[in-house]
Design a protein around this motif. Structure first.
Motif, PDB file in Angstrom:
ATOM      1  N   PHE A 407       0.832  -1.200   0.000  1.00 32.98           N
ATOM      2  CA  PHE A 407       0.000   0.000   0.000  1.00 32.98           C
ATOM      3  C   PHE A 407       0.869   1.253   0.000  1.00 32.98           C
ATOM      4  CE2 PHE A 407      -3.387  -2.678   2.140  1.00 32.98           C
ATOM      5  CZ  PHE A 407      -4.142  -2.774   0.976  1.00 32.98           C
ATOM      6  N   GLY A 408       2.077   1.132   0.562  1.00 35.20           N
ATOM      7  CA  GLY A 408       2.996   2.257   0.546  1.00 35.20           C
ATOM      8  C   GLY A 408       3.649   2.351  -0.820  1.00 35.20           C
ATOM      9  N   CYS A 409       4.421   1.317  -1.145  1.00 36.55           N
ATOM     10  CA  CYS A 409       5.068   1.260  -2.452  1.00 36.55           C
ATOM     11  C   CYS A 409       5.345  -0.206  -2.744  1.00 36.55           C
ATOM     12  CB  CYS A 409       6.372   2.061  -2.422  1.00 36.55           C
ATOM     13  SG  CYS A 409       7.304   1.932  -3.962  1.00 36.55           S
ATOM     14  N   ASN A 410       5.051  -0.651  -3.947  1.00 35.44           N
ATOM     15  CA  ASN A 410       5.232  -2.056  -4.306  1.00 35.44           C
ATOM     16  C   ASN A 410       6.695  -2.492  -4.277  1.00 35.44           C
ATOM     17  OD1 ASN A 410       2.551  -2.513  -6.776  1.00 35.44           O
ATOM     18  ND2 ASN A 410       2.524  -2.111  -4.591  1.00 35.44           N
ATOM     19  N   VAL A 411       7.600  -1.545  -4.523  1.00 36.68           N
ATOM     20  CA  VAL A 411       9.006  -1.922  -4.629  1.00 36.68           C
ATOM     21  C   VAL A 411       9.576  -2.449  -3.305  1.00 36.68           C
ATOM     22  CG1 VAL A 411      11.316  -1.081  -5.185  1.00 36.68           C
ATOM     23  CG2 VAL A 411       9.385  -0.430  -6.612  1.00 36.68           C
ATOM     24  N   PRO A 412       9.505  -1.675  -2.220  1.00 40.84           N
ATOM     25  CA  PRO A 412       9.989  -2.230  -0.946  1.00 40.84           C
ATOM     26  C   PRO A 412       9.154  -3.418  -0.496  1.00 40.84           C
ATOM     27  CG  PRO A 412       8.919  -0.114  -0.583  1.00 40.84           C
ATOM     28  CD  PRO A 412       9.063  -0.286  -2.064  1.00 40.84           C
ATOM     29  N   ALA A 413       7.872  -3.439  -0.870  1.00 42.52           N
ATOM     30  CA  ALA A 413       6.998  -4.546  -0.475  1.00 42.52           C
ATOM     31  C   ALA A 413       7.501  -5.846  -1.078  1.00 42.52           C
ATOM     32  CB  ALA A 413       5.570  -4.272  -0.928  1.00 42.52           C
ATOM     33  N   ILE A 414       7.837  -5.803  -2.353  1.00 43.22           N
ATOM     34  CA  ILE A 414       8.332  -7.006  -3.023  1.00 43.22           C
ATOM     35  C   ILE A 414       9.672  -7.408  -2.424  1.00 43.22           C
ATOM     36  CG2 ILE A 414       9.282  -7.819  -5.225  1.00 43.22           C
ATOM     37  CD1 ILE A 414       6.879  -6.340  -6.534  1.00 43.22           C
ATOM     38  N   MET A 415      10.472  -6.409  -2.068  1.00 49.03           N
ATOM     39  CA  MET A 415      11.739  -6.719  -1.422  1.00 49.03           C
ATOM     40  C   MET A 415      11.526  -7.349  -0.053  1.00 49.03           C
ATOM     41  SD  MET A 415      13.722  -3.383  -2.746  1.00 49.03           S
ATOM     42  CE  MET A 415      15.124  -3.387  -1.666  1.00 49.03           C
ATOM     43  N   SER A 416      10.512  -6.890   0.656  1.00 48.46           N
ATOM     44  CA  SER A 416      10.288  -7.424   2.004  1.00 48.46           C
ATOM     45  C   SER A 416       9.688  -8.823   1.954  1.00 48.46           C
ATOM     46  CB  SER A 416       9.387  -6.499   2.817  1.00 48.46           C
ATOM     47  OG  SER A 416       8.055  -6.633   2.386  1.00 48.46           O
ATOM     48  N   ALA A 417       9.257  -9.268   0.774  1.00 45.93           N
ATOM     49  CA  ALA A 417       8.730 -10.630   0.658  1.00 45.93           C
ATOM     50  C   ALA A 417       9.822 -11.660   0.918  1.00 45.93           C
ATOM     51  CB  ALA A 417       8.118 -10.850  -0.724  1.00 45.93           C
ATOM     52  N   ARG A 418      11.049 -11.190   1.058  1.00 46.41           N
ATOM     53  CA  ARG A 418      12.136 -12.095   1.398  1.00 46.41           C
ATOM     54  C   ARG A 418      11.931 -12.748   2.763  1.00 46.41           C
ATOM     55  NH1 ARG A 418      15.765  -8.373   1.556  1.00 46.41           N
ATOM     56  NH2 ARG A 418      15.104  -7.246  -0.287  1.00 46.41           N
ATOM     57  N   THR A 419      11.137 -12.105   3.617  1.00 48.56           N
ATOM     58  CA  THR A 419      10.886 -12.695   4.938  1.00 48.56           C
ATOM     59  C   THR A 419       9.956 -13.904   4.850  1.00 48.56           C
ATOM     60  OG1 THR A 419       9.076 -11.151   5.248  1.00 48.56           O
ATOM     61  CG2 THR A 419      11.193 -10.527   6.203  1.00 48.56           C
ATOM     62  N   VAL A 420       9.359 -14.108   3.693  1.00 46.76           N
ATOM     63  CA  VAL A 420       8.519 -15.291   3.510  1.00 46.76           C
ATOM     64  C   VAL A 420       9.440 -16.457   3.179  1.00 46.76           C
ATOM     65  CG1 VAL A 420       6.620 -16.258   2.172  1.00 46.76           C
ATOM     66  CG2 VAL A 420       6.696 -13.811   2.626  1.00 46.76           C
ATOM     67  N   ASP A 421       9.397 -17.513   4.006  1.00 45.21           N
ATOM     68  CA  ASP A 421      10.449 -18.519   3.866  1.00 45.21           C
ATOM     69  C   ASP A 421      10.348 -19.409   2.639  1.00 45.21           C
ATOM     70  OD1 ASP A 421      10.829 -18.594   7.259  1.00 45.21           O
ATOM     71  OD2 ASP A 421       8.831 -18.452   6.406  1.00 45.21           O
ATOM     72  N   SER A 422       9.141 -19.849   2.274  1.00 41.22           N
ATOM     73  CA  SER A 422       9.122 -20.809   1.178  1.00 41.22           C
ATOM     74  C   SER A 422       9.097 -20.108  -0.163  1.00 41.22           C
ATOM     75  CB  SER A 422       7.920 -21.746   1.313  1.00 41.22           C
ATOM     76  OG  SER A 422       6.825 -21.245   0.615  1.00 41.22           O
ATOM     77  N   ALA A 423       9.832 -20.669  -1.115  1.00 42.35           N
ATOM     78  CA  ALA A 423       9.968 -20.055  -2.437  1.00 42.35           C
ATOM     79  C   ALA A 423       8.600 -19.905  -3.096  1.00 42.35           C
ATOM     80  CB  ALA A 423      10.880 -20.912  -3.307  1.00 42.35           C
ATOM     81  N   ARG A 424       7.740 -20.880  -2.876  1.00 38.12           N
ATOM     82  CA  ARG A 424       6.429 -20.889  -3.502  1.00 38.12           C
ATOM     83  C   ARG A 424       5.551 -19.747  -2.962  1.00 38.12           C
ATOM     84  NH1 ARG A 424       2.016 -22.643  -0.966  1.00 38.12           N
ATOM     85  NH2 ARG A 424       0.292 -23.469  -2.187  1.00 38.12           N
ATOM     86  N   ASP A 425       5.527 -19.612  -1.639  1.00 39.72           N
ATOM     87  CA  ASP A 425       4.749 -18.533  -1.029  1.00 39.72           C
ATOM     88  C   ASP A 425       5.316 -17.180  -1.419  1.00 39.72           C
ATOM     89  OD1 ASP A 425       3.341 -20.498   0.120  1.00 39.72           O
ATOM     90  OD2 ASP A 425       3.737 -19.938   2.201  1.00 39.72           O
TER      91      ASP A 425
END
Lengths: 715, 81
Positions: A407-425
Motif C-alpha cells: 500500500f505504501g510502495c510495491n518496490v519495498p513490499a516485493i523486497m520485504s517478501a524475502r521474509t517469507v520462507d518458502s519459495a512458492r509462497d
C-alpha cells in the motif's frame, strides 16, 4: 586522518537493535544493498575519541544457518568484511533465547561485545542479571543499554574502542559439544587445517561445526576446493556416526548443546525474583487477538489508517496546488518565449513534477501511519489475525506484511517478501503485491474522486478501490498457488514483539527514509518520464495545421474571443498531431469498451508504466494546454468539462470509476517490474505479471463500465 | 502425575507444556530452535486461537504458530492428578 573502526550490530528481530543503531548514528545513515542480493544494508557513522566509527546494522536473525537469505547475508558479511567489533544485541528480558545467536557469533569472530539491551524492561519483569559473572562465563565484555532512553550507548562506544585498541581483551568461552562431537570436530579441523582454501578466511572450528550441521552453502564451497572431497567424506562419516549414537541429526544435537551452555551460564548469573505471567502486552493481546474482536478491530485500524492519510493531507495538498499555480504564473511572466523554453518549464517541469510533488503529504502521512503500526508491534498482530484469512489465499499470515507494505510502495513490499520462507509462497506474494494499491496510484484516485464524487462519499469510494485490489489479490493468489505452484507451503511462525509506544525519533527516521526514496524517484525516474512525455507531446515542432490559424488571428485582432478560440484550437491540434497524440489515438480504441476512449488518458496510462505518479502529471500537461485559461482552471474542472464531438460529457462518475479500476490493476511500474526480475532472478515472472495484470485490468474495467451502463449508471 | 503426549494444537490455553518433538523438515526445525523452540524446552500456551494460529510463550518471547505447524509439534502436558 582519523582511524576507522567498523562495528557490526547483530541480534534477533525485536531486540531493539535498530533503535540502538539509530541512537548510535542519529541521522547519519545510509541505506544500500549487500552486493548481489537485495537485503537492505544500513550503515551509519559516529565520531568518538578521535575514531571514525562505522556502524553496520545487520539484518535481524535468530541464527546463522544457510536456510534464510538474511542469515546467509549476516554470516557472509562477518566472514568477508571481518568487522573490527561485533556487537551482539540481546533482549535482556529474554536472555537465554537471545544468547543462542551470541554463541554462534563467538564461534565466528573473537571480537564480540554483548549489549544487554532493554535492561529496564528486564528489571521490571523481575530479572536480576549478574553482568560481571555472565561476562566472565562467556568471556565477552557486557554493557547494559536502554536504547529507547539512550542509556549505555556512550559506554558501549567506550568498550568498542578499548576492545579495538587491544585493551581488556577477554578469552572468549568455547561452547563444548561433548566428547563424541568434539572428536569428530577435531578430525574435521585437522583435515581443514591442511586445506589451503580455508586458510585465514574461516575460523576452523566454526567451519567444522557447520560441516557437521550439513550446512548446504559451506559444504558446497568446501567440496569445490582442493582436497575438498576428502573433507566432505569425513563430514558425512562423522554425521552418520553421531546419528547412530544419539539417534538424532548433529544439527539438532549441536543446538541442544548450545542451549545447554547458555542455560548453565544463566542459571548462575541470572535470577528471577518474581514472574510476571501476564504482561501488559498479553492483556492487550487478549482483546486484540481474540476471536470475536480481532478481525473487526483490525479492519477498523486499516480504515482509520486511510482516513488519517486522506483527511489530513487534503488541506495541505490544496495549499500546494495553489502554490504551484502561482509558480507557473510567475515563471510564465519571467521566462522569455524562445524555442519552447517557456512551454518546457511551465508544462514540463512545473506542471509535471509539481503535480507529483503536491502528493508528498499523502505519501508521507501513509508512511508515517505504517511506521507507527510497525514500531508499535501491531503489524505483527495483523499477520497473526490475517493468517486464517491468508489461508484462503493459499498463503500464510507472513505474506500479509509485505502485502500491506504494498500500500505504501510495491518496490519495498516485493523486497520485504524475502521474509517469507518458502519459495512458492514468496513468488505468489510477489506476483499479487502489484494489486495492493500503492501510494503512487493515490494521486490518480485523488484527482478523479475529487472531480466526480461528492466529498461525503469520497472516503468510501477510495476504500472500495483498495478493497477491490485485495479481493483481486486473493483470487489471483488462489489461482497461482493452485495451478502455478501446486503443493504445500512452509509452516507459519513469527514473533509477536511486545507492544511499545513508538518514539518520535524512530518514526521520523523510518518515515523520512521512505519519503526520501519517494522524492528521489519523483526527481529522477518521474522527471525523466515527464520530460519524455513533454517531448512527445510537443514534437514534431512544426505541424501542418488544417487551417492557417495565424492568418486568421491576424485578420481579427480586435475580436478577443475569436482570437483565444483560435489559439486554443491551434494548441489542441498541435498536440493531437504530436507523437504523443498519435500513440494515444492508436491505443484509445482499445479503451472504448471501458468508457474512457480519450487519447489523453491513453497517453497518461502509457506514461504510467514508467511510474504511476506520472499519470496525473501527464494529464496536467495535456489538459492544461487544451483548456481556455491555463491558470484559473484546475485539472479537475478541465476533466469535468471534457466533451465528445456530439457534446456529451466524456467523464462522469461511472467512467471515472472504471478508469480508476484500470489504474489500480494494470501493469506494475518499471521500478516494480525491475525489482520482480531482481527478486525472482528471471524475466519469466515480470513478463507474466505485466500480461496478467493488464489483461485483468481490462476485463475488470469492462465489466464495471458495461455493467454499470446497463444498470443505468451512465451520464 | 499423568504424562500425555499431544499435538500443540489440542492443548488448552494457559497450559504449561514441555516440547517433545518437532515434525517437518530440517530447515523449519533449526529455525524453531533458533527462535527458542528446542526439544525439552518448557513453553506456555497463551492462546490456542480456535481454527487460526496459536500463541505460545518461550522464555519471554511470544511466538505465533500456524495451525499446520502446531499440529506437527508434540508436547507433554504435565497435569497433577
Amino acid at each position: 586522518m582519523k582511524k576507522r573502526i567498523t562495528v557490526a550490530l547483530a541480534g534477533n528481530p525485536n531486540s531493539g537493535k535498530t533503535t540502538l543503531f539509530n541512537r548510535l548514528t542519529g541521522m547519519r545513515q545510509h541505506v544500500g544493498n549487500y552486493p548481489g542480493v537485495t537485503v537492505e544494508k544500513k550503515e551509519g557513522s559516529v565520531t568518538f575519541k578521535g575514531y571514525d566509527i562505522q556502524v553496520i546494522d545487520l539484518p535481524g536473525t535468530y541464527s546463522l544457518t544457510a536456510y534464510s537469505l538474511d542469515e546467509l547475508v549476516t554470516r557472509n558479511f562477518l566472514i568477508e568484511e571481518k568487522p573490527d567489533v561485533v556487537v551482539s544485541v540481546i533482549d535482556a528480558s529474554n536472555l537465554e533465547r537471545s544468547l543462542y545467536l551470541t554463541t554462534q557469533l563467538m564461534e565466528l569472530t573473537g571480537h564480540v561485545i554483548i549489549a544487554l539491551n532493554m535492561a529496564d524492561t528486564a528489571a521490571e519483569l523481575g530479572f536480576h542479571i549478574d553482568q560481571a559473572l555472565l561476562s566472565k562465563l562467556f568471556g565477552v565484555p557486557i554493557i547494559s543499554t536502554v536504547a529507547t532512553k539512550n542509556k549505555g550507548t556512550e559506554n558501549l562506544l567506550e568498550v568498542t574502542v578499548s576492545l579495538f585498541e587491544g585493551k581488556n581483551r577477554l578469552e572468549n568461552a568455547i561452547v563444548r559439544y561433548g566428547d563424541e562431537i568434539e572428536q569428530e570436530l577435531d578430525a574435521l579441523q585437522t583435515l581443514l587445517s591442511q586445506n589451503s582454501f580455508t586458510e585465514g578466511e574461516y575460523p576452523l572450528r566454526w567451519l567444522a561445526v557447520k560441516l557437521l550441521e550439513d550446512d548446504k552453502e559451506l559444504t558446497a564451497k568446501v567440496e569445490k576446493s582442493l582436497h575438498g572431497e576428502g573433507i566432505i567424506r569425513q563430514a558425512q562419516k562423522s554425521r552418520l556416526h553421531l546419528q547412530t549414537i544419539f539417534g538424532d541429526t548433529p544439527d539438532v544435537l549441536i543446538a541442544e548443546k548450545r542451549y545447554g551452555f547458555i542455560s548453565g551460564a544463566c542459571s548462575e548469573a541470572a535470577k528471577r525474583s518474581y514472574e510476571v505471567r501476564h504482561t501488559m502486552s498479553d492483556k492487550i493481546d487478549s482483546i486484540l487477538l481474540s476471536g470475536a474482536l480481532g478481525v473487526p478491530i483490525f479492519l477498523v485500524v486499516m480504515w482509520a489508517l486511510f482516513r488519517f492519510t486522506f483527511t489530513l493531507s487534503e488541506p495541505i495538498v490544496n495549499w500546494l496546488e495553489t502554490g504551484q499555480g502561482y509558480l507557473a504564473e510567475l515563471t510564465g511572466r519571467v521566462l522569455p518565449q524562445v524555442y519552447g523554453l517557456r512551454s518546457f518549464v511551465i508544462e514540463g517541469v512545473v506542471g509535471g513534477v509539481g503535480s507529483v510533488l503536491v502528493f508528498i503529504p499523502v505519501v508521507s502521512l501513509l508512511f508515517l501511519a505504517l511506521a507507527f503500526l510497525e514500531d508499535s508491534g501491531y503489524m505483527a498482530r495483523g499477520a497473526f489475525i490475517m493468517d486464517r484469512f491468508m489461508h484462503t489465499m493459499g498463503l500464510h499470515g507472513r505474506s500479509f506484511v509485505p502485502m500491506i507494505l504494498g500500500f505504501g510502495c510495491n518496490v519495498p513490499a516485493i523486497m520485504s517478501a524475502r521474509t517469507v520462507d518458502s519459495a512458492r509462497d514468496r513468488l505468489t506474494t510477489i506476483l499479487v503485491i502489484p494489486f495492493m494499491s500503492c501510494a503512487a496510484r493515490l494521486p490518480v484516485y485523488g484527482l478523479f474522486i475529487g472531480a466526480f464524487f461528492p466529498e461525503r462519499i469520497a472516503g468510501n469510494v477510495l476504500f472500495s478501490l483498495y478493497l477491490l485490489g485485495i479481493v483481486v489479490a486473493v483470487a489471483s493468489s488462489r489461482i497461482f498457488s493452485k495451478y502455478l505452484f501446486p503443493g504445500e507451503g512452509l509452516p507459519f511462525v513469527m514473533e509477536l514483539p511486545p507492544y511499545r509506544l513508538p518514539t518520535g525519533k524512530g518514526l521520523l527516521i523510518h518515515t523520512w527514509g521512505r519519503v526520501v526514496l519517494y522524492i528521489k524517484k519523483a526527481g529522477t525516474v518521474i522527471l525523466a518520464g515527464t520530460l519524455v512525455v513533454w517531448f512527445l507531446s510537443n514534437f514534431p515542432w512544426n505541424v501542418q495545421y488544417s487551417m492557417d490559424y495565424n492568418a486568421l488571428i491576424n485578420e481579427a485582432p480586435d475580436n478577443k474571443e475569436m482570437v483565444s478560440q483560435l489559439q486554443l484550437r491551434m494548441k489542441s491540434e498541435k498536440i493531437e498531431k504530436s507523437y504523443a497524440g498519435k500513440i494515444g489515438k492508436a491505443i484509445a480504441p482499445a479503451l472504448e469498451p471501458l468508457g474512457f476512449d480519450d487519447w489523453r488518458v491513453a497517453v497518461g496510462l502509457t506514461g504510467g508504466i514508467v511510474a504511476k505518479e506520472i499519470i496525473v502529471g501527464i494529464l496536467g500537461t495535456l489538459y492544461k494546454t487544451g483548456v481556455k485559461d491555463e491558470n484559473s482552471l484546475t485539472l479537475r474542472d478541465a476533466l469535468r468539462r471534457q466533451v465528445r464531438a456530439d457534446g456529451s460529457k466524456i467523464y462522469y462518475p461511472l467512467v471515472a470509476y472504471s478508469l480508476m479500476i484500470f489504474v489500480l490493476l494494470y501493469t506494475p511500474c518499471l521500478a516494480t517490474i525491475a525489482v520482480i526480475k531482481k527478486e525472482t532472478g528471471s524475466w519469466r515472472w515480470p513478463i507474466l505479471s505485466v500480461a496478467y495484470t493488464t489483461a485483468l485490468a481490462w476485463v475488470s474495467a469492462f465489466v464495471v463500465f458495461q455493467g454499470g451502463s446497463l444498470l443505468g449508471l451512465g451520464a | 502425575m499423568e504424562n500425555k503426549i499431544l499435538p500443540l494444537s489440542s492443548i488448552r490455553s494457559g497450559s504449561e507444556v514441555t516440547l517433545v518433538s518437532v515434525g517437518g523438515g530440517r530447515g523449519i526445525r533449526l529455525k524453531l530452535v533458533g527462535m527458542g523452540l528446542g526439544v525439552g524446552m518448557k513453553i506456555r500456551v497463551l492462546n490456542t486461537g480456535g481454527s487460526g494460529p496459536c500463541v505460545i510463550v518461550t522464555g519471554n518471547r511470544r511466538l505465533a504458530l500456524g495451525r499446520g505447524m502446531a499440529k506437527k509439534i508434540l508436547v507433554r502436558e504435565e497435569t497433577d492428578s
